[in-house]
Design an enzyme around this catalytic site. Structure first.
Site, PDB file in Angstrom:
ATOM      1  N   LYS B  81       0.848  -1.196   0.000  1.00 43.42           N
ATOM      2  CA  LYS B  81       0.000   0.000   0.000  1.00 43.42           C
ATOM      3  C   LYS B  81       0.886   1.250   0.000  1.00 43.42           C
ATOM      4  CE  LYS B  81      -4.007   1.987   2.441  1.00 43.42           C
ATOM      5  NZ  LYS B  81      -4.823   1.940   3.677  1.00 43.42           N
ATOM      6  N   SER B 156      -9.810   2.793   2.710  1.00 45.67           N
ATOM      7  CA  SER B 156      -8.866   3.410   1.807  1.00 45.67           C
ATOM      8  C   SER B 156      -8.057   2.409   0.991  1.00 45.67           C
ATOM      9  CB  SER B 156      -7.897   4.285   2.599  1.00 45.67           C
ATOM     10  OG  SER B 156      -7.092   3.481   3.462  1.00 45.67           O
ATOM     11  N   SER B 180      -9.996   0.313   6.861  1.00 40.29           N
ATOM     12  CA  SER B 180      -9.378   0.408   5.534  1.00 40.29           C
ATOM     13  C   SER B 180      -8.770  -0.886   5.011  1.00 40.29           C
ATOM     14  CB  SER B 180      -8.297   1.493   5.525  1.00 40.29           C
ATOM     15  OG  SER B 180      -8.904   2.759   5.566  1.00 40.29           O
TER      16      SER B 180
END
Ligand SMILES: [Zn+2]
Lengths: 507, 507
Positions: B81, B156, B180
């Site tokens: 990420k 996210s 997330s």
């Protein structure tokens, strides 16, 4: 030179006739830890700009702080030495504001949970009295980077074309020590301010937590001052004079601000709550940033750090490491050494207490230790712009040398004049006192035959003087002693020479 | 062959790599080929590092050829990420303000992935600074849900969920501040775990909200998730909030998949009203599967969860407003000169840069947080939110006295369509209603697929929550449920996802 012009001030005595000063001091001390407060970077002063930085102290995205345990220990020891209570649980807090030399745009500090609080420090004044300064708190925080404003005339941000930032200082551990407002100081306020900072400096030095060099900024002082009318108990509006960085300046800044506030108040004006810049060269302050109590740093507990929770055992173990308070130690040593107040003050001012203590402990007499450390070497250290301990260390001259020198005198090998020559040799790096005496062939002549021969020769050469002595003018023997010493090339005991002369002429 | 490599589980790939049936270079190339084929439409990646990944893969192959003993996942490639720093690889956090920034250091998670011999394929998309539930707030455009390209992949971490759901990588890292990892897993039919707060180091994770952020694993099976969890987790002295205790035995728990005698608590406040019918239906079926597997079901009440969302949206913006202050154009990232100002000050450049560099959602939260921390409002907002946080933790403590794990649907709905909630922040925030309590209390949580909602054919997530440092319970329950569901479905859920290569050709 500062461009600023001075504001009106009232003469000091006049100001104090009408107003009582209320004094508050905030002192920032850089701790002498090897590494920064929240990362492993070195803290050496004067290193190449931005050479002592890492992701943490540069505030790079993702970096996290880790508390320097040594910094916490130093904070607790400072708190204990200031007779504070130590928090059993406290947190760091973020103080949020934007400034280019602050990498994260918040300072990791402490807010409503300081590590140490409610203490006091007793300060000795020149008249021998003691003033107790109440300590509100001592808390831990990190230093900011250092901005260098280039292109302006004042070195301040206004007028500069650009700024350079050195982040070596960012993250260096600081302890901020805040006094409670000091009232009732009256005309002694400037002296108390100076004495407090001096006492605090000595205390921190004795603790070994900081090098407390005001000129290098490792100890920085902010002076808060307000006045209230003589009959009032309500504090006036205060000014906050920043970075007053010498003992003398602390005294002068307080004095100046008292006069400035008094001039404003006595003409019916209102003091502005603001920070003030101190100008060392002109001895005045000028307006800085206007400040209001509503200034909002949006403090909140630092979520990247866990609380600091020293156990009672830890605190007691640290208490056991505290040195004797400097004032108490000075009193004890003065009495043990038998120095007069004046002698002791000279020794303290010359930073000789530790050296003399070591020298006496090593076997020298207190008088001898004082004599040798405050004589020639002090003159040379002064010429070199240094203090005696630093200078002596640079020459590798030690207390043991003084002990040895003194024993050469008491043992009868050297007289005082010869000892001075030997000391010169030691300071010149020629070796130990014995080695210097040997190399220079310095030794009192113990052989009374040689001395008697010299006496006889001098008496024979000076019949007039000899006759005066015979006639009872004993003081005339002085001239003969001088000649005998000359005859002996200085290597004689003057007292023995005098005795032999008197014996020769009066029997 | 290639197709089969990209759909295989990480556990299976690791076994075949260890047996030298396949090479890491071959596997990594298969993943990169898949990315070339489908990422044009899915847009999981912000940056692909084909060269670096292949070099790392070849290095592992060489070490294996030299008969070195290697970690379990050595040679299995992974996507990271883009909120975790990677030395030498761009790290943008989905924000324009960090465009072009190449970190000089690796986050601890990335260091551990490298030490485990896992080639890093690239950096995955996210809502800007992890603020969002859809990736629509990424400054670089949204990622798409492989199940329906017009729908969100969650946020996210929508880049990480879509990258594994579209078979571009077998594994990915995520971060979970309010859901997330779990909500993107739920809407893409994948598995994700938010470990216990402090279980995985946050060092090098660009902070959103320090007290809530937690990195964790994303994968397609429960066992794969456990294998990655074990690599990422463990004490890190660089993160003060990292737990200094052994990593829970998550892999062992996933392999045993044993729930017999376990008490499963259904959270009354997180079922029924407000949950999509198909979501509730799949949830109820999954609970029945666990009962069939030998677990006992109890109902628990967590009344304070009602206030979780409100507390979360005070604490998160408060911390974020401070964490994001460092983005000021002074040291790294974007620098924008203000319009119409000839000789701008540092502050003017900061303001212009932040205005241009931050997106609307980031600005919204900075403003919210700045307000909540302001003096005069602190107690009412930030202070009250912290009290709610304690009440929520108390609710968990009580609930875990009655049950070994707690369960709920992960999100109230299946994936919503792009644009549905972008103009309604409250509706967007409500999507995290079931995931947020775990972050506020610091307890671990997992989401795994529980089937497709009958009404829209989209994946539904099943959430499991465990007490702090009992992460292994998530895996025991998750693996047991997964096994039952798999035999009911006959094949992994993702096998029924649409063929993206067809869409890729069409795009
Ligand atoms: Zn550093």
């Amino acid at each position: 030179m500062s461009q600023a012009t001075a504001e009106a001030t009232l003469p000091f005595e006049e100001a104090l006739a009408a107003y009582d000063p209320v004094l508050g001091l905030e002192v920032h001390v850089e701790l002498g830890t090897n590494t920064k407060m929240f990362c492993g970077c070195a803290t050496a002063f004067g290193a190449e700009p931005n050479s002592q930085v890492c992701p943490v102290c540069l505030g790079l995205p993702g970096a996290l702080p880790v508390v320097n345990e040594k910094g916490v220990e130093s904070a607790i020891r400072i708190g204990l030495a200031l007779n504070c209570e130590i928090a059993s649980w406290c947190r760091f807090a973020r103080k949020n504001y934007f400034y280019p030399d602050m990498p994260k745009n918040f300072q990791t500090s402490q807010y409503d949970e300081p590590i140490a609080f409610n203490g006091h420090l007793d300060v000795e004044l020149a008249d021998g009295s003691t003033y107790r300064v109440e300590i509100e708190r001592a808390h831990m925080e990190e230093d900011t980077g250092k901005s260098l404003h280039v292109g302006g005339s004042t070195g301040r941000i206004h007028g500069a074309t650009h700024s350079l930032v050195d982040y070596n200082r960012a993250g260096i551990p600081l302890i901020e020590i805040v006094t409670k407002p000091m009232t009732g100081a009256g005309e002694r306020a400037p002296e108390i301010a100076k004495a407090y900072v001096a006492t605090l400096r000595d205390l921190l030095k004795a603790l070994g937590v900081s090098d407390v060099k005001m000129e290098q900024g490792s100890m920085r002082c902010d002076v808060n001052l307000s006045l209230m009318p003589k009959d009032s108990t309500t504090f006036g509006i205060r000014s906050e004079t920043k970075n007053v960085n010498s003992l003398r300046s602390v005294e002068r800044a307080v004095r100046y601000e008292i006069g400035r506030h008094a001039a404003i108040l006595s003409s019916g004006g209102k003091v502005t709550q603001e920070t003030r810049h101190w100008h060392e060269d002109t001895g005045i302050t000028t307006a800085g940033r206007e400040k209001s109590d509503a200034e909002d740093y949006r403090y909140f507990p630092e979520p990247d750090l866990v609380p600091v929770a020293p156990s009672a055992e830890t605190v007691e173990a640290l208490r056991a490491t505290l040195p004797e308070p400097p004032a108490a130690r000075r009193k004890r040593l003065q009495s043990a050494w038998g120095y007069s107040d004046l002698e002791m003050r000279d020794v303290v001012n010359a930073a000789l207490v530790d050296l003399i203590d070591e020298t006496v402990t090593a076997g020298a007499s207190p008088a001898g230790a004082r004599k040798w450390w405050s004589g020639e070497i002090a003159r040379r250290a002064n010429d070199a712009g240094s203090d005696v301990p630093t200078y002596a260390a640079s020459l590798a001259v030690t207390p043991a040398h003084v002990v040895e020198l003194e024993s050469l005198v008491t043992g009868g090998r050297l007289n005082d004049a010869m000892a001075r020559q030997v000391w010169d040799g030691v300071l010149a790096g020629e070796g130990t006192p014995t080695a210097v005496a040997d190399a220079r062939g310095l030794e009192l002549v113990q052989d009374t035959g040689a001395l008697q021969a010299a006496v006889d020769k001098v008496i024979a050469a000076n019949p007039d003087v000899a006759q005066k002595v015979r006639d009872g003018k004993v003081q005339a023997a002085g001239a003969l002693i001088g000649q005998v010493m000359k005859e002996m090339k200085g290597q004689a005991d003057a007292a023995a020479a005098r005795q032999l002369i008197l014996d020769s002429l009066t029997n | 062959m290639t197709n089969e490599l990209i759909t295989a589980s990480a556990a299976d790939l690791a076994a075949r790599l260890a047996a030298r049936e396949i090479s890491s270079a071959e596997l990594t190339q298969a993943c990169l080929d898949r990315t070339a084929a489908v990422d044009g439409v899915v847009h999981s990646y912000l940056h692909v590092d084909a060269e670096g990944a292949l070099a790392a893969a070849r290095a592992i192959d060489e070490r294996r050829a030299a008969r070195e003993s290697l970690p379990t996942l050595a040679g299995v490639p992974i996507a990271v990420k883009d909120v975790m720093t990677t030395k030498g690889l761009p790290t943008t956090c989905g924000s324009k303000i960090l465009e072009g920034w190449i970190p000089p250091y690796d986050s601890t998670v990335v260091t551990r992935l490298k030490a485990a011999g896992m080639p890093i394929l690239g950096k995955t998309n996210l809502d800007e600074f992890a603020m969002g539930s859809s990736t629509e707030h990424s400054a670089y455009g949204p990622s798409r849900n492989p199940w329906d390209l017009d729908r969100i992949p969650g946020g996210s971490g929508g880049g990480s969920s879509s990258v594994i759901a579209s078979f571009q990588a077998p594994l990915a890292t995520g971060t979970d501040t309010g859901g997330s990892i779990r909500q993107p897993a739920a809407v893409t039919g994948t598995v994700g775990t938010k470990p216990t707060y402090g279980g995985v180091s946050r060092y090098g994770l660009v902070a959103l909200a320090s007290s809530l952020d937690q990195a964790g694993p994303c994968a397609r099976t429960v066992l794969d998730t456990a294998l990655l969890h074990e690599v990422m987790a463990g004490h890190d002295p660089m993160d003060s909030t990292s737990i200094d205790a052994p990593v829970p035995a998550v892999v062992e728990a996933a392999r045993r998949a044993d729930v017999s005698g376990m008490k499963i608590g259904i959270i009354r406040e997180l079922t029924g009203d407000g949950f999509q019918a198909g979501v509730q239906q799949r949830f109820d079926e999954s609970v029945q599967h666990l009962v069939d597997a030998g677990a006992e079901v109890v109902e628990v009440s967590c009344p304070s969860f009602t206030y979780a969302l409100a507390a979360y949206y005070l604490i998160l913006p408060s911390e974020a407003s401070s964490n994001l202050a460092k983005f000021d154009a002074m040291r790294y990232g974007l620098r924008v000169a203000p319009h119409g100002i000839d000789d701008p000050s540092a502050e003017q450049v900061m303001a212009a840069t932040r205005d241009a560099g931050f997106g609307d959602e980031v600005k919204r939260r900075i403003i919210l947080g700045t307000y909540a921390l302001s003096s005069g409002y602190y107690d009412a907002y930030y202070g009250s939110a912290q009290k709610v946080r304690r009440l929520i933790a108390d609710d968990f403590t009580r609930a875990f006295e009655a049950a070994d794990v707690l369960v709920s649907p992960t999100a109230p709905t299946t994936a919503f369509a792009f644009g549905d909630k972008i103009d309604d922040p409250m509706a967007m925030y409500l999507n995290d209603i079931a995931t947020i309590p775990a972050n506020l209390a610091g307890v671990p949580g997992m989401s795994l697929p529980s089937g497709l909602a009958p009404e829209d054919g989209l994946p539904v997530g099943f959430q499991i929550l465990a007490p702090a440092m009992q992460d292994q319970r998530l895996y025991a329950v998750g693996a047991a449920l997964e096994a039952r569901l798999l035999s009911a479905w006959g094949a992994p859920l993702l096998h029924s996802a649409p063929d993206l290569t067809a869409a890729g050709k069409g795009a």
